[in-house]
Design an enzyme around this catalytic site. Sequence first.
Site: not given
Length: 370
Positions: A226, A250, A151, A176
């Site tokens: 995402d 997701k 991250k 990310d």
Amino acid sequence: MRLKAPYETSAGTEWNRRIILVQVFSEGLSGWGEVTVDETPTFTSETTETAWHILRDFLVPMVLGKTVSGGSDVGDLLRSVRGHEMARAALEDAVWDIEAQRNNLPLSALLGGTLTEIPCGAALGIQLSHDLLFEKIAGELAAGYQRIKLKIKPGHDVGLVAKVRKTFPKIRLMVDGNSAYRLEDASLFERMDDYDLEMIEQPLWWDGILDHAKLQSKLKTPLCLDESIRNLHLAKEAFELKACRILNIKLGRVGGHSAARHIHNLCVASGIPAWCGGMLESGVGRAHNIAMSTLPGFVLPGDVSASQRYWEEDIIEPEVEITRNGTIKVPKGAGLGYTVRVPRVEQLTVRRRTWKDTSRISFAVVGRQN
Ligand code: MG
């Protein structure tokens, strides 16, 4: 459920997870779904409380007592609802679980999955120090995880990537940004092209497909979307605009198994590799992710990992484990293939609403445990 350790992203830090589970009953069977939502509207606009409200006041009344042939019919019944994908997904996915049990099939097989093991990566939140991060990376690699995701947030990005790459020159590595950057930061991502990243995930504004297309055109490294992709239409727009070269699917973010499968099929037809992202799920959401990840287009390691990475004690048995090769073996039992530990769920339950009708639906917020 309390996470083993706080999880920090550019959006904030989480430690305690209040989780809404949906249990649907039909014909003597019951199926489980999980609302994979955050407490705060910092990933998408949904929160734990909006999901409760939408389920209680709209979604459950729309399906209660209805006759459906399976999970995909639930999506049709809920079609008039705009957004609230994570709330919808939990209800639809619980019915998919029932449908699989009714057909005496693993959910993975009912969905059309072909993989018997799925490849796993490890996602690491922002750590207190670089030394701690390096230690954690080494631990995940030793456990078998096939790729590492870091991250990042402003001030904690390209310099960090350079250091990690120097220490771990050969590993599969990605980052990310969780929408923390703007197109004006393009030069920062151009510098990341030097570090052989597998992809850069959702660096820009959460619903900004066009800006991602502009950024992708400047980079050698593939972008992966995402937050931006909440339905099939947005996936089509993103692919046509060349806003990404990889997609994170997701289950909750796209509204359940039906939509996820459509998006997966679009990825295959468009030559876009897919993988399954995570939302700090309990075992119920994790089991659904495993089933979805068996579809043949999920070719990259996902963020679906062992229960023990996040929880001292999960709510399913057996718990999810990874092999030394960094894979999860897909369960062969009917439905989810894992048993929900109902007494454990009862112990954690702080709120419950039950509907008794020709069908019966209950769901519960699982709250903080000391
Ligand atoms: Mg992400």
